[in-house]
Design a protein around this motif. Sequence first.
Motif, PDB file in Angstrom:
ATOM      1  N   THR A   1       0.847  -1.192   0.000  1.00  0.00           N
ATOM      2  CA  THR A   1       0.000   0.000   0.000  1.00  0.00           C
ATOM      3  C   THR A   1       0.883   1.243   0.000  1.00  0.00           C
ATOM      4  O   THR A   1       1.750   1.405   0.866  1.00  0.00           O
TER       5      THR A   1
ATOM      6  N   SER B   1       1.009   5.721  -1.094  1.00  0.00           N
ATOM      7  CA  SER B   1       0.306   6.952  -1.483  1.00  0.00           C
ATOM      8  C   SER B   1       1.001   7.649  -2.642  1.00  0.00           C
ATOM      9  O   SER B   1       0.411   8.513  -3.289  1.00  0.00           O
ATOM     10  N   ASN B   2       2.267   7.288  -2.901  1.00  0.00           N
ATOM     11  CA  ASN B   2       2.990   7.839  -4.037  1.00  0.00           C
ATOM     12  C   ASN B   2       4.054   6.848  -4.465  1.00  0.00           C
ATOM     13  O   ASN B   2       4.447   5.961  -3.695  1.00  0.00           O
TER      14      ASN B   2
ATOM     15  N   VAL C   1      -0.940  -0.776 -10.634  1.00  0.00           N
ATOM     16  CA  VAL C   1      -1.537  -0.034  -9.528  1.00  0.00           C
ATOM     17  C   VAL C   1      -3.031  -0.314  -9.442  1.00  0.00           C
ATOM     18  O   VAL C   1      -3.737  -0.279 -10.462  1.00  0.00           O
TER      19      VAL C   1
ATOM     20  N   ILE D   1      -6.263   1.291  -7.514  1.00  0.00           N
ATOM     21  CA  ILE D   1      -6.654   2.497  -6.789  1.00  0.00           C
ATOM     22  C   ILE D   1      -8.027   2.297  -6.171  1.00  0.00           C
ATOM     23  O   ILE D   1      -8.961   1.840  -6.836  1.00  0.00           O
ATOM     24  N   ASP D   2      -8.158   2.655  -4.907  1.00  0.00           N
ATOM     25  CA  ASP D   2      -9.423   2.544  -4.198  1.00  0.00           C
ATOM     26  C   ASP D   2     -10.172   3.878  -4.287  1.00  0.00           C
ATOM     27  O   ASP D   2      -9.804   4.861  -3.666  1.00  0.00           O
ATOM     28  N   PHE D   3     -11.235   3.911  -5.104  1.00  0.00           N
ATOM     29  CA  PHE D   3     -12.050   5.117  -5.262  1.00  0.00           C
ATOM     30  C   PHE D   3     -13.348   5.042  -4.447  1.00  0.00           C
ATOM     31  O   PHE D   3     -14.239   5.869  -4.638  1.00  0.00           O
TER      32      PHE D   3
ATOM     33  N   LEU E   1      -4.027  12.698 -11.099  1.00  0.00           N
ATOM     34  CA  LEU E   1      -2.740  12.049 -10.894  1.00  0.00           C
ATOM     35  C   LEU E   1      -1.654  13.045 -11.261  1.00  0.00           C
ATOM     36  O   LEU E   1      -1.642  13.577 -12.373  1.00  0.00           O
TER      37      LEU E   1
END
Length: 275
Positions: free
Chosen positions: A3, A5-6, A17, A19-21, A31
Motif C-alpha cells: 500500500t 500513497s505515491n 496499480v 486504486i481505491d475510489f 494524478l
Amino acid sequence: PVTLSNIIIAPAERADVIIDFSKNAGQRIILTNDAPAPFPDGTPPSLGLGQIMEFRVRKHSDKPDRSKIPATLSCLERLDPKDASIVRKNTLIESTDEFGRLKLLLNNKEWDQLPLTETPKNGQIEIWELFNTTPDTHPIHLHLVMFQILNRATFTGDPNGPNLSIGSPKLPDPNEAGWKDTVRSNPGEVTRIIARFGPFTGIYPWHCHILEHEDHEMMRPYEVLTNPSFNPSNPIPRQCSDESFAQCFDCHKKSSSSHSKKHHDHNESDDSYCN
C-alpha cells in the motif's frame, strides 16, 4: 502487493496499480507528477507537465465491487547472493565531448569500445554494482534478463580507488521488491542488482533509459557466453514454473500431447517470454 500513497518511478519503469475510489464518489482526482528534472535536484515540472491524468469518479456504482486483492500475487523466486559467480563493479560517469556537450558513459567507455567487459556465462547468477558518480538519477535497463534489487548504499571516493568508502546498505523500496528490468541508480549511491543471465547466448545492450543519455553515449554491450555445464532445458531448482527460463524450450512442450498442442497454438505468447 504493498500500500502506497505515491511512487517514485523513472523513465521505462512500470507499476501495476490498484486504486481505491470507494470513498471518492462524485469527485475529480488528478494524478500528478512532482519530480524535478534532472532528478532529484533539478527544476520542478511546470503545471502542464505536473498533471498527468484526471479520474472522474461516478456518484453511483452500477453494482457493488466485491473484488479482493490477493495476499500473494504470484510465485517469486528469490535469487541468493551466495549463488553469484562474480560481483561486477560498474561506474556511471558524466563528462563532456569535444564540443562541450554533456556525455554520459558506463565504465568510462563508449558503445563500440572493445573489448566487451561484461561477459556472464549462460545460466550463471551475477551481482552487478552500479556506482553512480554523476549528480543525477539514471534508470539503468538490462536487455534479455529480469533482475532483483538487493540494496543501495551511499559511497564516497573513487569506486575504483583506494579511498572508496561505502555506507550501510538500504533495502529497496517496497514496490521494488519483485522482478525488474530497469532500476533507478541514484547519485552518490551504489545500487546492487542480482540476475540469472540467459537463457540465450549472444550480445545484448545495457543502458540508461533517458533518451539523450543512451544516445550520447550511456550504452554498452554485454555478452552472454556459452556455458557447457548449463542446459537451459533442464528445470532450475526453486524456479517458478512461469519464469522465462522455464518457458522457452521445446523439451517443456513434450510432457504431454495436450500440453504440446497448447504451446503450439500460442507460439506468439511463448516467444514473448524469450525476447
